[in-house]
Design a protein around this motif. Structure first.
Motif, mmCIF file in Angstrom:
data_model
loop_
_atom_site.group_PDB
_atom_site.id
_atom_site.type_symbol
_atom_site.label_atom_id
_atom_site.label_comp_id
_atom_site.label_asym_id
_atom_site.label_seq_id
_atom_site.Cartn_x
_atom_site.Cartn_y
_atom_site.Cartn_z
ATOM 1 N N HIS A 1 -20.890 -44.618 17.201
ATOM 2 C CA HIS A 1 -21.896 -44.662 18.324
ATOM 3 C C HIS A 1 -21.576 -44.056 19.855
ATOM 4 O O HIS A 1 -20.706 -44.930 20.482
ATOM 5 C CB HIS A 1 -22.284 -46.205 18.313
ATOM 6 N N ASP B 1 -30.849 -42.895 11.409
ATOM 7 C CA ASP B 1 -30.141 -43.412 12.697
ATOM 8 C C ASP B 1 -28.573 -43.754 12.477
ATOM 9 O O ASP B 1 -28.192 -43.444 11.160
ATOM 10 C CB ASP B 1 -30.916 -44.798 13.301
ATOM 11 N N ASP B 2 -27.829 -43.980 13.329
ATOM 12 C CA ASP B 2 -26.465 -44.294 13.205
ATOM 13 C C ASP B 2 -26.310 -45.713 12.511
ATOM 14 O O ASP B 2 -25.397 -45.837 11.394
ATOM 15 C CB ASP B 2 -25.414 -44.020 14.420
ATOM 16 N N ILE B 3 -26.863 -46.638 13.036
ATOM 17 C CA ILE B 3 -26.832 -48.111 12.626
ATOM 18 C C ILE B 3 -27.930 -48.568 12.596
ATOM 19 O O ILE B 3 -29.032 -48.568 13.339
ATOM 20 C CB ILE B 3 -25.949 -48.646 13.834
ATOM 21 N N ILE B 4 -28.037 -49.491 11.229
ATOM 22 C CA ILE B 4 -29.220 -50.655 11.547
ATOM 23 C C ILE B 4 -28.620 -51.909 11.611
ATOM 24 O O ILE B 4 -27.924 -52.305 10.598
ATOM 25 C CB ILE B 4 -29.989 -50.371 10.134
ATOM 26 N N SER B 5 -28.989 -52.392 12.787
ATOM 27 C CA SER B 5 -28.725 -53.737 12.904
ATOM 28 C C SER B 5 -29.580 -55.016 12.723
ATOM 29 O O SER B 5 -29.736 -55.402 11.731
ATOM 30 C CB SER B 5 -27.810 -54.061 14.439
ATOM 31 N N THR B 6 -30.498 -55.321 13.712
ATOM 32 C CA THR B 6 -31.657 -56.204 13.486
ATOM 33 C C THR B 6 -32.873 -55.449 12.895
ATOM 34 O O THR B 6 -33.674 -56.206 12.243
ATOM 35 C CB THR B 6 -32.194 -56.740 14.996
ATOM 36 N N GLY B 7 -32.631 -54.165 12.727
ATOM 37 C CA GLY B 7 -33.646 -53.363 12.165
ATOM 38 C C GLY B 7 -34.968 -53.073 13.088
ATOM 39 O O GLY B 7 -35.705 -52.293 12.885
ATOM 40 N N ASN B 8 -34.774 -53.640 14.141
ATOM 41 C CA ASN B 8 -36.209 -53.608 15.332
ATOM 42 C C ASN B 8 -36.334 -52.022 15.642
ATOM 43 O O ASN B 8 -37.469 -51.817 15.811
ATOM 44 C CB ASN B 8 -35.852 -54.620 16.321
ATOM 45 N N THR B 9 -35.308 -51.352 15.805
ATOM 46 C CA THR B 9 -35.428 -49.973 16.540
ATOM 47 C C THR B 9 -36.334 -49.189 15.026
ATOM 48 O O THR B 9 -37.291 -48.516 15.354
ATOM 49 C CB THR B 9 -34.134 -49.352 16.261
ATOM 50 N N ASP C 1 -34.452 -42.496 18.632
ATOM 51 C CA ASP C 1 -34.203 -42.475 20.302
ATOM 52 C C ASP C 1 -33.152 -41.346 20.399
ATOM 53 O O ASP C 1 -33.014 -40.370 19.651
ATOM 54 C CB ASP C 1 -33.376 -43.951 20.637
ATOM 55 N N GLU D 1 -30.257 -40.557 21.585
ATOM 56 C CA GLU D 1 -28.855 -40.182 20.911
ATOM 57 C C GLU D 1 -29.102 -39.905 19.551
ATOM 58 O O GLU D 1 -28.021 -39.319 18.999
ATOM 59 C CB GLU D 1 -28.153 -41.627 21.092
ATOM 60 N N LYS E 1 -36.460 -44.586 23.361
ATOM 61 C CA LYS E 1 -36.454 -46.243 23.240
ATOM 62 C C LYS E 1 -35.984 -46.707 24.634
ATOM 63 O O LYS E 1 -35.012 -46.033 25.126
ATOM 64 C CB LYS E 1 -35.477 -46.079 21.972
ATOM 65 N N ALA F 1 -30.091 -57.012 22.917
ATOM 66 C CA ALA F 1 -29.787 -56.577 21.684
ATOM 67 C C ALA F 1 -30.598 -56.549 20.750
ATOM 68 O O ALA F 1 -30.743 -56.152 19.281
ATOM 69 C CB ALA F 1 -28.459 -57.687 21.243
ATOM 70 N N ARG G 1 -34.344 -50.073 25.373
ATOM 71 C CA ARG G 1 -33.721 -51.620 24.987
ATOM 72 C C ARG G 1 -33.632 -52.459 26.172
ATOM 73 O O ARG G 1 -33.142 -52.353 27.207
ATOM 74 C CB ARG G 1 -32.222 -51.103 24.560
HETATM 75 C C1 R5P Z 1 -28.397 -47.656 19.236
HETATM 76 O O1 R5P Z 1 -29.200 -48.153 20.013
HETATM 77 C C2 R5P Z 1 -28.100 -47.201 17.832
HETATM 78 O O2 R5P Z 1 -28.149 -45.974 17.533
HETATM 79 C C3 R5P Z 1 -29.079 -47.889 16.851
HETATM 80 O O3 R5P Z 1 -30.632 -47.333 17.146
HETATM 81 C C4 R5P Z 1 -29.055 -49.428 17.098
HETATM 82 O O4 R5P Z 1 -27.864 -49.946 17.110
HETATM 83 C C5 R5P Z 1 -30.040 -50.053 16.039
HETATM 84 O O5 R5P Z 1 -29.903 -51.565 16.259
HETATM 85 P P1 R5P Z 1 -31.302 -52.349 15.628
HETATM 86 O O6 R5P Z 1 -31.261 -52.378 14.282
HETATM 87 O O7 R5P Z 1 -30.811 -53.671 16.267
HETATM 88 O O8 R5P Z 1 -32.592 -52.035 16.664
#
Ligand code: R5P
Length: 304
Positions: A134, A229-237, A177, A179, A200, A205, A202
């Motif tokens: 990231h 996307d690179d990461i899915i954390s909460t999935g909200n993005t 977004d 990035e 996006k 978090a 933000r």
């Molecule tokens: C940056 O914001 C990252 O590229 C991801 O979009 C982000 O980490 C996803 O996070 P979340 O799933 O909590 O929206």
């Protein structure tokens, strides 16, 4: 794949064992053994069971899920191996914990990313490989690492998986977004289609808002969308992006990411939000880790 000419031995840290087996196999390298236990008080004990004198040692060590514990384990591993006389030590850190705290957003916060990279280097790592790191405020790894650092990508493998398993019709790739443009572009090129990138904001978090970039019209009408996307954390993005493309007339929505962190009920939320298929990799092993990064790592190690 051919065998390595150099004498390479690959160790998996406690979260990297399965990946280490696959990479060693693909790269034709020796697989090292580590005896791992806990002391009765919960502290870590390990013993490296192989000779590594004169070898190129690779430590495969994802740091997701239990970041503090796994980073301490890496520091102990590299410090121990360094004293055993290897020719070099390379770290493969597919999911790089703390990379997102790459700035002090408020006074008094740690510069976590910088601190972790400094410790990794200073303890004797000679080269580092990571995957779809990231990079937001730190744009080039040379800004932060003094040792050679390579940022590999799993996106072509993810895009290929989606094309072959989810059968998207007339697909369009969406980056949720700014990035994510770097990954959306690669995914679109892999499956030979076009892409669009959203914007996006933000707020925290867990709170994000997504809109079309500069009021741009999205060419998604009647097309299946693949959000990358690179990461899915909460999935909200992903959920926000999916709602927007759905409103703009998209058909089915599929999602691919490198690091499926999936905090809390992220996966259930995404399915409930109408997403038809989600895939991630084994940088962060979990229920949607259908793509392995082992071939990408093995190829990079073979190139040296
Ligand atoms: C940056 O914001 C990252 O590229 C991801 O979009 C982000 O980490 C996803 O996070 P979340 O799933 O909590 O929206």
């Amino acid at each position: 794949m051919g065998r390595l000419e150099r004498d390479m031995i690959i160790f998996g840290g406690s979260a990297g064992e399965a990946l280490a087996v696959r990479v060693a196999n693909l790269a034709g390298a020796r697989l090292g053994k580590i005896d791992q236990k806990r002391f009765p008080d919960g502290e870590k004990y390990f013993r490296i069971l192989d000779e590594v004198k004169g070898d190129d040692v690779v430590i495969i060590h994802p740091t997701g899920g239990r970041p503090d514990e796994l980073l301490i384990e890496y520091f102990m591993l590299v410090d121990t191996i360094k004293d055993m006389g290897p020719k070099s030590i390379s770290a493969v850190i597919p999911y790089f914990a703390y990379a997102r705290q790459d700035a002090r957003f408020n006074p008094g916060e740690p510069l976590s990313f910088h601190l972790m990279t400094r410790l990794i280097e200073q303890l004797g790592t000679n080269k580092i490989y990571t995957i779809d790191l990231h990079l937001q405020r730190v744009l080039d790894l040379r800004e932060i690492f003094k040792i050679p650092a390579v940022n590999l990508t799993a996106v072509p493998a993810i895009a290929d998986y989606i094309a072959k398993n989810f059968y998207p019709k007339n697909p369009v790739v969406i980056g949720p977004d700014m990035e994510s443009e770097q990954w959306a572009k690669v995914a679109a090129a892999t499956i030979k289609t076009d892409y669009a990138v959203l914007e996006k904001t933000r707020f925290s978090a867990t709170d994000v808002k997504i809109r079309a970039r500069g009021g741009e019209a999205l060419n998604v009408e009647g097309r299946d969308a693949i959000i990358i996307d690179d990461i899915i954390s909460t999935g909200n993005t992903i959920i926000e992006a999916a709602q927007l493309v759905k409103k703009a007339g998209a058909g089915k929505i599929f999602v691919g990411c490198t690091h499926p962190v999936l905090s809390g009920n992220a996966l259930a939320k995404m399915y409930a939000g109408g997403i038809e298929g989600v895939v991630g990799t084994d940088t962060f092993p979990g229920p949607i880790s259908f793509v392995s990064v082992a071939p990408v790592i093995a190829d990079a190690l073979k190139k040296g």
